[in-house]
Design a protein around this motif. Sequence first.
Motif, PDB file in Angstrom:
ATOM      1  N   GLN A   1      54.457  31.365 -15.531  1.00 46.73           N
ATOM      2  CA  GLN A   1      54.456  32.085 -14.431  1.00 46.73           C
ATOM      3  C   GLN A   1      53.767  31.901 -13.186  1.00 46.73           C
ATOM      4  N   ILE A   2      53.630  30.561 -12.834  1.00 48.46           N
ATOM      5  CA  ILE A   2      53.379  29.833 -11.852  1.00 48.46           C
ATOM      6  C   ILE A   2      54.003  29.760 -10.556  1.00 48.46           C
ATOM      7  N   LYS A   3      53.576  29.971  -9.515  1.00 52.21           N
ATOM      8  CA  LYS A   3      54.289  29.810  -8.117  1.00 52.21           C
ATOM      9  C   LYS A   3      54.760  28.651  -8.160  1.00 52.21           C
ATOM     10  N   LYS A   4      56.074  28.293  -7.955  1.00 52.28           N
ATOM     11  CA  LYS A   4      56.688  26.953  -7.627  1.00 52.28           C
ATOM     12  C   LYS A   4      56.650  26.381  -6.239  1.00 52.28           C
ATOM     13  N   CYS A   5      56.935  25.103  -6.091  1.00 54.99           N
ATOM     14  CA  CYS A   5      56.885  24.763  -4.648  1.00 54.99           C
ATOM     15  C   CYS A   5      58.521  24.903  -4.384  1.00 54.99           C
ATOM     16  N   LYS A   6      58.631  24.508  -3.033  1.00 51.06           N
ATOM     17  CA  LYS A   6      60.139  24.755  -2.564  1.00 51.06           C
ATOM     18  C   LYS A   6      61.311  23.574  -3.339  1.00 51.06           C
ATOM     19  N   GLU A   7      60.390  22.652  -3.416  1.00 52.67           N
ATOM     20  CA  GLU A   7      61.330  21.481  -4.036  1.00 52.67           C
ATOM     21  C   GLU A   7      61.443  21.996  -5.633  1.00 52.67           C
ATOM     22  N   GLN A   8      60.573  22.607  -6.355  1.00 55.29           N
ATOM     23  CA  GLN A   8      61.057  22.880  -7.574  1.00 55.29           C
ATOM     24  C   GLN A   8      62.057  24.117  -7.616  1.00 55.29           C
ATOM     25  N   LEU A   9      61.771  24.986  -6.651  1.00 49.13           N
ATOM     26  CA  LEU A   9      62.896  26.234  -6.614  1.00 49.13           C
ATOM     27  C   LEU A   9      64.020  25.527  -6.069  1.00 49.13           C
ATOM     28  N   ASP A  10      64.354  24.930  -5.170  1.00 52.54           N
ATOM     29  CA  ASP A  10      65.703  24.137  -4.986  1.00 52.54           C
ATOM     30  C   ASP A  10      66.216  23.662  -6.116  1.00 52.54           C
ATOM     31  N   SER A  11      65.551  22.984  -7.027  1.00 53.97           N
ATOM     32  CA  SER A  11      65.810  21.999  -8.160  1.00 53.97           C
ATOM     33  C   SER A  11      66.345  23.073  -9.308  1.00 53.97           C
ATOM     34  N   ASP A  12      65.714  24.521  -9.272  1.00 56.53           N
ATOM     35  CA  ASP A  12      66.135  25.586 -10.268  1.00 56.53           C
ATOM     36  C   ASP A  12      67.443  26.103  -9.703  1.00 56.53           C
ATOM     37  N   LYS A  13      67.589  26.280  -8.314  1.00 60.13           N
ATOM     38  CA  LYS A  13      68.818  26.685  -7.859  1.00 60.13           C
ATOM     39  C   LYS A  13      69.983  26.008  -8.022  1.00 60.13           C
ATOM     40  N   LYS A  14      69.630  24.557  -7.871  1.00 63.30           N
ATOM     41  CA  LYS A  14      70.816  23.593  -8.207  1.00 63.30           C
ATOM     42  C   LYS A  14      71.322  23.633  -9.859  1.00 63.30           C
ATOM     43  N   PHE A  15      70.244  23.756 -10.542  1.00 63.08           N
ATOM     44  CA  PHE A  15      70.444  23.645 -12.065  1.00 63.08           C
ATOM     45  C   PHE A  15      71.345  24.935 -12.378  1.00 63.08           C
ATOM     46  N   ILE A  16      70.847  26.130 -12.028  1.00 61.52           N
ATOM     47  CA  ILE A  16      71.512  27.341 -12.355  1.00 61.52           C
ATOM     48  C   ILE A  16      73.048  27.433 -11.788  1.00 61.52           C
ATOM     49  N   ALA A  17      73.300  26.615 -10.601  1.00 55.61           N
ATOM     50  CA  ALA A  17      74.411  26.571 -10.114  1.00 55.61           C
ATOM     51  C   ALA A  17      75.456  25.772 -10.793  1.00 55.61           C
ATOM     52  N   GLU A  18      74.919  24.383 -11.171  1.00 53.40           N
ATOM     53  CA  GLU A  18      75.575  23.510 -12.073  1.00 53.40           C
ATOM     54  C   GLU A  18      75.978  24.172 -13.547  1.00 53.40           C
ATOM     55  N   SER A  19      74.886  24.805 -14.158  1.00 46.57           N
ATOM     56  CA  SER A  19      74.937  25.396 -15.431  1.00 46.57           C
ATOM     57  C   SER A  19      76.335  26.676 -15.450  1.00 46.57           C
ATOM     58  N   GLU A  20      76.174  27.423 -14.231  1.00 52.08           N
ATOM     59  CA  GLU A  20      77.067  28.454 -14.134  1.00 52.08           C
ATOM     60  C   GLU A  20      78.683  27.871 -13.930  1.00 52.08           C
ATOM     61  N   LYS A  21      78.502  26.624 -13.119  1.00 51.62           N
ATOM     62  CA  LYS A  21      80.069  26.155 -13.043  1.00 51.62           C
ATOM     63  C   LYS A  21      80.498  25.618 -14.442  1.00 51.62           C
ATOM     64  N   HIS A  22      79.506  24.884 -15.121  1.00 51.32           N
ATOM     65  CA  HIS A  22      79.901  24.358 -16.438  1.00 51.32           C
ATOM     66  C   HIS A  22      80.167  25.311 -17.443  1.00 51.32           C
ATOM     67  N   PHE A  23      79.701  26.226 -17.700  1.00 53.83           N
ATOM     68  CA  PHE A  23      79.633  27.452 -18.754  1.00 53.83           C
ATOM     69  C   PHE A  23      80.297  28.635 -18.410  1.00 53.83           C
ATOM     70  N   GLY A  24      80.551  28.753 -17.153  1.00 51.74           N
ATOM     71  CA  GLY A  24      81.463  30.051 -16.748  1.00 51.74           C
ATOM     72  C   GLY A  24      80.536  31.195 -16.234  1.00 51.74           C
ATOM     73  N   ASP A  25      79.329  31.291 -16.747  1.00 52.66           N
ATOM     74  CA  ASP A  25      78.139  32.170 -16.397  1.00 52.66           C
ATOM     75  C   ASP A  25      77.014  32.049 -17.023  1.00 52.66           C
ATOM     76  N   GLU A  26      76.016  32.452 -16.462  1.00 51.67           N
ATOM     77  CA  GLU A  26      74.760  32.129 -16.736  1.00 51.67           C
ATOM     78  C   GLU A  26      74.163  32.767 -18.204  1.00 51.67           C
ATOM     79  N   LYS A  27      74.760  33.814 -18.581  1.00 49.48           N
ATOM     80  CA  LYS A  27      74.405  34.232 -20.160  1.00 49.48           C
ATOM     81  C   LYS A  27      74.732  33.165 -21.088  1.00 49.48           C
ATOM     82  N   LYS A  28      75.995  32.665 -20.910  1.00 49.52           N
ATOM     83  CA  LYS A  28      76.425  31.629 -21.810  1.00 49.52           C
ATOM     84  C   LYS A  28      75.650  30.361 -21.655  1.00 49.52           C
ATOM     85  N   ALA A  29      75.435  30.037 -20.482  1.00 49.97           N
ATOM     86  CA  ALA A  29      74.508  28.709 -20.411  1.00 49.97           C
ATOM     87  C   ALA A  29      73.143  28.934 -21.148  1.00 49.97           C
TER      88      ALA A  29
END
Length: 215
Positions: free
Chosen positions: A33-61
């Motif tokens: 629960q530590i505040k992340k930097c912009k680079e880490q937050l951008d990486s998280d957004k990319k990971f979530i988007a790619e996972s959603e695309k691959h699995f169909g939705d975030e819960k399945k991923a």
Amino acid sequence: MKKILFLIIICQFSCKGQEYCPEGTNLLPMYGQIKKCKEQLDSDKKFIAESEKHFGDEKKASKFYVSKGWEYFYKNENEISMKRFNQAWLLDETNPEIYWGFGNLLGKKGEFEKSIKYFEKSIEIDPKNAKVYESISISYGQIFYKTKNIKYLDLTIENLKKAVKIEPENGRAFAQLASSYSYFVQKDSLRKYIKITDRIDPNLINPKIREIAKK
């Protein structure tokens, strides 16, 4: 000399402009629960988007990464396991198995006090998973062994009873109940749970517990 001084000043200004990115957060539950930097937050957004695309939705991923978390947990590759549970948490914070995984990983490290809140969170989301009650009872049991504070033994027993209420044929939990009651002077409950365990699987009772029951 002026050129060197100029370069030093530029470096100072550029260094001040760089955002600090905390390291090792993926080895802590919920990234510490530590505040992340912009680079880490951008990486998280990319990971979530790619996972959603691959699995169909975030819960399945999230379920997929939970399964990978358990896979590495049972291989004793705990750091990779923590990373996978964190990825699952990033995708779906409402998945109760994530917190169960966090608690078990902390338990493996002997951090039993810290594990409790994650088991409690898992139970809060899904109060019908008997195995989580077993896990939290183990943590309370270990705290009892360390502190000799009877309240932790009571909490151990309380959670094991919840486990067997959900799974009446859970011999492992009944065996743990028998072991827990071995600390009491009165042996009626100890004998009771030995008898129940024996009906399910007599191999689950430690011979030392049987000896205590005879006294």
